[in-house]
Design a protein around this motif. Structure first.
Motif, short mmCIF file in Angstrom:
data_model
loop_
_atom_site.label_atom_id
_atom_site.label_comp_id
_atom_site.label_asym_id
_atom_site.label_seq_id
_atom_site.Cartn_x
_atom_site.Cartn_y
_atom_site.Cartn_z
N PHE A 92 -0.92 1.83 -9.11
CA PHE A 92 -0.81 0.26 -8.83
C PHE A 92 0.44 -0.25 -10.02
CE2 PHE A 92 -5.08 -0.55 -6.98
CZ PHE A 92 -4.99 0.10 -6.22
N PHE A 135 0.84 -1.08 -0.10
CA PHE A 135 -0.01 0.14 0.01
C PHE A 135 0.90 1.21 -0.04
CE2 PHE A 135 -1.93 3.26 2.70
CZ PHE A 135 -2.64 3.76 2.05
N GLY A 168 -7.85 6.73 2.99
CA GLY A 168 -6.31 6.45 2.55
C GLY A 168 -5.46 7.41 2.82
N GLU A 178 -8.15 -3.48 2.02
CA GLU A 178 -9.36 -2.62 2.26
C GLU A 178 -10.50 -3.51 2.75
OE1 GLU A 178 -9.28 0.49 -1.34
OE2 GLU A 178 -9.70 -1.42 -1.74
N TYR A 181 -2.23 6.40 5.28
CA TYR A 181 -1.07 6.25 4.61
C TYR A 181 -0.08 7.00 5.54
CZ TYR A 181 2.95 8.08 1.94
OH TYR A 181 4.12 8.34 1.49
N THR A 230 -3.89 -7.21 -3.52
CA THR A 230 -3.44 -6.94 -2.17
C THR A 230 -4.16 -5.99 -1.37
OG1 THR A 230 -1.25 -7.97 -2.67
CG2 THR A 230 -1.35 -6.60 -0.75
N ILE A 231 -4.25 -4.98 -2.34
CA ILE A 231 -4.70 -3.64 -1.78
C ILE A 231 -6.21 -3.92 -1.41
CG2 ILE A 231 -5.41 -1.28 -2.20
CD1 ILE A 231 -2.41 -1.70 -1.94
#
Length: 299
Positions: free
Chosen positions: A19, A10, A62, A41, A66, A36-37
């Protein structure tokens, strides 16, 4: 461990800008990054990215996530750096951004030799004349020419001194004469570097430590130093170029350096990296090697 892997991917997706770029950096498929993201989520119960067919952008959640993940990842990177600093061998991938021509002719040959000396080292070299953001673009090191602006998050070291020179082809000098002083330059045709609205003025130091700007007449403006070199060899006019670029053309007689007795403009090339309590051995090796080997290539 799977949770940590998802967080690292991420963070990489945010820093890479999408991506696809993250997949390229991580040597994964875009689909693997996306899945994976998506799993991350689903586990968190929030959407981290707004997705379109062309790009991904962080949601408000997000951005919040982050900022906190980044602190954790930076601590992990610092721990790795401290461990790696105790090793003798240099290993891992080193990502370096550099100006196109200077990088190709001077920087890359020096760094590529390190691959023979350090079998566990990997190089990822990017040739681009724009000024990259080391954090956002994911670079360990950048090479920048000329004066630097102060930045609280960056460290810098001069690795070479570049000397500029005025030169022209023998055919041009036969037709138009040889300039004897800087004051003669405005009477000559010159090949000028121009990119967008920026046109480079020819700059010479004066005995009282000031600068004198001079501009030749010109009918030819180019945004590539190699093209200016080619035009000078073809007899299109005077050119103001770095010595490392014209060295072979001067040695072969295709160009003649003029105004040799005028004080040249000299500027530094810097290695720039992110400020950190511990410098990774691969970064230190690259900087020390450039500082040791580049001066002999500057002409």
């Amino acid at each position: 461990m799977e949770h940590l892997k998802g967080i690292s991917i991420f963070v990489e997706a945010v820093e890479a800008g999408g991506f696809s770029s993250a997949a390229e950096r991580l040597h994964l498929t875009r689909s693997a990054v996306g899945k994976t993201i998506a799993r991350l989520e689903q586990r968190l119960g929030v959407r981290l990215f707004n997705r379109t067919t062309r790009m991904q952008s962080l949601t408000e959640e997000g951005r919040f996530f982050y900022e906190r993940c980044l602190r954790a990842v930076e601590e992990i990177r610092l721990g790795e750096a401290m461990l790696e600093s105790g090793r003798r061998s240099v290993r891992g991938r080193l990502r370096v951004s550099m100006p196109v021509l200077f990088g190709r002719l001077c920087i890359a040959p020096v760094l590529e030799d390190l691959l023979d000396e350090h079998p566990e080292l990997e190089l990822d070299l990017s040739f681009n004349d724009r000024i990259v953001d080391l954090m956002e673009d994911g670079f360990d090191l950048a090479i920048r020419n000329g004066p630097l602006k102060d930045h609280p998050d960056l460290m810098a070291r001069a690795v070479a001194h570049q000397r500029m020179t005025v030169c022209a082809s023998p055919s041009y000098l036969e037709r138009h004469g040889i300039p004897q002083t800087i004051a003669d330059i405005p009477q000559h045709q010159g090949i000028v570097y121009r990119r967008g609205d920026y046109e480079r003025t020819w700059i010479f130091p004066t005995p009282d430590d000031r600068w004198r700007e001079v501009q030749p007449q010109t009918r030819l403006r180019l945004d590539d130093l190699a093209a200016i070199l080619d035009a000078a060899v073809a007899g299109r006019g005077l050119a103001w170029l770095p010595c490392w670029l014209v060295r072979e053309s001067v040695a072969s007689g295709h160009l003649v350096q003029v105004l040799k007795y005028e004080q040249p403009n000299i500027f530094d090339a810097h290695a720039v990296w992110l400020r950190s309590p511990v410098m990774l051995p691969k970064i230190r090796l690259a900087i020390d090697t450039l500082a040791a080997r580049l001066p002999a290539m500057m002409g």
